[in-house]
Structures are given as C-alpha cells and as structure tokens.
Design a protein around this motif. Structure first.
Motif, PDB file in Angstrom:
ATOM      1  N   SER A   1       5.390   8.625 -11.950  1.00  0.00           N
ATOM      2  CA  SER A   1       5.171   7.164 -11.664  1.00  0.00           C
ATOM      3  C   SER A   1       3.471   7.000 -11.690  1.00  0.00           C
ATOM      4  O   SER A   1       2.926   5.866 -12.436  1.00  0.00           O
ATOM      5  N   PHE A   2       2.905   7.720 -10.998  1.00  0.00           N
ATOM      6  CA  PHE A   2       1.399   7.869 -10.930  1.00  0.00           C
ATOM      7  C   PHE A   2       0.632   8.140 -12.264  1.00  0.00           C
ATOM      8  O   PHE A   2      -0.384   7.731 -12.516  1.00  0.00           O
ATOM      9  N   ALA A   3       1.175   8.995 -13.079  1.00  0.00           N
ATOM     10  CA  ALA A   3       0.855   9.285 -14.379  1.00  0.00           C
ATOM     11  C   ALA A   3       0.864   8.253 -15.152  1.00  0.00           C
ATOM     12  O   ALA A   3      -0.044   7.752 -16.106  1.00  0.00           O
TER      13      ALA A   3
ATOM     14  N   GLY B   1      -2.076   7.550  -4.534  1.00  0.00           N
ATOM     15  CA  GLY B   1      -2.169   6.244  -5.104  1.00  0.00           C
ATOM     16  C   GLY B   1      -3.656   6.129  -5.239  1.00  0.00           C
ATOM     17  O   GLY B   1      -3.960   5.430  -6.362  1.00  0.00           O
ATOM     18  N   ALA B   2      -4.433   6.732  -4.706  1.00  0.00           N
ATOM     19  CA  ALA B   2      -5.875   6.461  -4.850  1.00  0.00           C
ATOM     20  C   ALA B   2      -6.382   7.159  -6.137  1.00  0.00           C
ATOM     21  O   ALA B   2      -7.334   6.472  -6.514  1.00  0.00           O
ATOM     22  N   PHE B   3      -5.608   7.900  -6.714  1.00  0.00           N
ATOM     23  CA  PHE B   3      -6.540   8.552  -8.006  1.00  0.00           C
ATOM     24  C   PHE B   3      -6.001   7.591  -9.340  1.00  0.00           C
ATOM     25  O   PHE B   3      -6.707   7.636 -10.350  1.00  0.00           O
TER      26      PHE B   3
ATOM     27  N   THR C   1      -8.663   1.229   0.380  1.00  0.00           N
ATOM     28  CA  THR C   1      -7.261   1.481   0.272  1.00  0.00           C
ATOM     29  C   THR C   1      -6.588   0.136  -0.214  1.00  0.00           C
ATOM     30  O   THR C   1      -5.695   0.097  -1.124  1.00  0.00           O
ATOM     31  N   ALA C   2      -7.005  -0.639   0.306  1.00  0.00           N
ATOM     32  CA  ALA C   2      -6.273  -2.174   0.255  1.00  0.00           C
ATOM     33  C   ALA C   2      -6.799  -2.818  -1.216  1.00  0.00           C
ATOM     34  O   ALA C   2      -5.834  -3.292  -2.045  1.00  0.00           O
ATOM     35  N   GLY C   3      -7.983  -2.428  -1.675  1.00  0.00           N
ATOM     36  CA  GLY C   3      -8.495  -2.577  -3.259  1.00  0.00           C
ATOM     37  C   GLY C   3      -7.577  -1.797  -4.133  1.00  0.00           C
ATOM     38  O   GLY C   3      -7.146  -2.152  -5.201  1.00  0.00           O
ATOM     39  N   ILE C   4      -7.317  -0.619  -3.997  1.00  0.00           N
ATOM     40  CA  ILE C   4      -6.455   0.252  -4.565  1.00  0.00           C
ATOM     41  C   ILE C   4      -4.994  -0.213  -4.790  1.00  0.00           C
ATOM     42  O   ILE C   4      -4.461  -0.401  -5.623  1.00  0.00           O
ATOM     43  N   ALA C   5      -4.530  -0.679  -3.628  1.00  0.00           N
ATOM     44  CA  ALA C   5      -3.175  -1.153  -3.616  1.00  0.00           C
ATOM     45  C   ALA C   5      -3.078  -2.528  -4.481  1.00  0.00           C
ATOM     46  O   ALA C   5      -2.177  -2.597  -5.367  1.00  0.00           O
TER      47      ALA C   5
END
Length: 170
Positions: free
Chosen positions: A37-39, A75-77, A128-132
């Motif tokens: 899913s991250f990919a 998820g940060a990536f 982290t919130a921005g990435i989310a």
C-alpha cells in the motif's frame, strides 16, 4: 566473526525457533500488505513494496543491533518517494534509495542519531501530522473512484485535481 556467530546461536532451541518463526509470519502478514500500500501511495507498482520489504528485512536482520528488532515500512516515506518518482522517475528512485542508505550508514557510524534530541517535539509532531494529511488527501481520489486524475508533487495541485475530477466519482 565465526566466534560471534557461534555465540549468537548458543542455547538456541527448537522451541525458540518455533516462536521466532511464528513472530516472523505475523510480522510478514502485517508488513507485506503495508509495504504494497505504501508503494501504491508513493506512485510505484505494488511489487516494488514487496521487494523493498524483503531487502530491508534481510538487512535489518543481518546488521540490526538487537535480537528482538523488528523493522517495517513507514508512512513518512510516501511523500518523499512520490516526489522523487514524479520529478526523476523510477530509475532515479533506486539511486536516491541507495544514496539514502549510504547516508544512514554514515550517520550510524558517526553516531549522529543523537542529534534528534535537538529537534523540538512540536516540529516532529507537525511533520508527522503533515505527512498524515498528505497521505489521507492523496487517497481521497481513490476512495471516491475519481478517474483521469494526475498526481502532482504539490499538495495544492493535487487538491485542484480532485476538485476538477469530482464529477467522475463512482
């Protein structure tokens, strides 16, 4: 080297092996779909997520500093990888990944991980919130079944893309 290897398996029993095997299966069941899913969210094919999770798992197992260490995708990536894919393409994503690995190894060798204590907690939480938010908004088009959308590196451009194609929801 041989002595270190022999010391690490000294006292290792079949009962411990069964527990380790079960733990590995559980981590794999969770990590593989997550890596896929991250990919997809990063703009690459799902199989690239599987490949990277296998390679990362082997590297962490061989070079990790603990017997009880578990590693998995993060998820940060996603925004970083998507930006690289959109700007430079798939081929340069591999180069960027290798360069990041070298930098991480150098940071470990020179003990630069301790510098994280100088980054204020609100910066880390905001990051982290921005990435989310970026990941969540990046999946709104998929959730609504929008068609014909293009991915952009800019958050605002992606929001405009959702608005332009909102009439194609399904």
């Amino acid at each position: 080297m041989k002595r270190a290897l022999m010391n690490s398996v000294k006292g290792y029993t079949w009962a411990r092996f069964r527990k380790d095997l079960l733990a590995g299966i559980i981590v794999g069941v969770i990590a593989l779909p997550l890596a896929m899913s991250f990919a997809i969210a990063s703009g690459v094919k799902p199989e690239y997520g599987i490949y990277s999770s296998f390679v990362a798992g082997i590297i962490v197992s061989v070079f990790g500093g603990s017997k009880f260490q578990i590693a998995g995708p993060t998820g940060a990536f996603i925004p970083v990888l998507l930006g690289i894919v959109l700007t430079y393409g798939y081929q340069d994503l591999l180069v960027a990944g290798m360069m990041a690995g070298v930098l991480l190894c150098l940071m470990g060798i020179f003990k630069l991980g301790t510098l994280i204590k100088f980054i204020p907690r609100p910066v880390t939480i905001g990051f982290t919130a921005g990435i989310a938010v970026t990941i969540f908004m990046g999946q709104v088009g998929n959730f609504l079944g929008l068609t014909g959308m293009e991915k952009h590196e800019s958050f605002i451009d992606n929001m405009k893309e959702i608005w332009i194609h909102i009439d194609s929801w399904n």
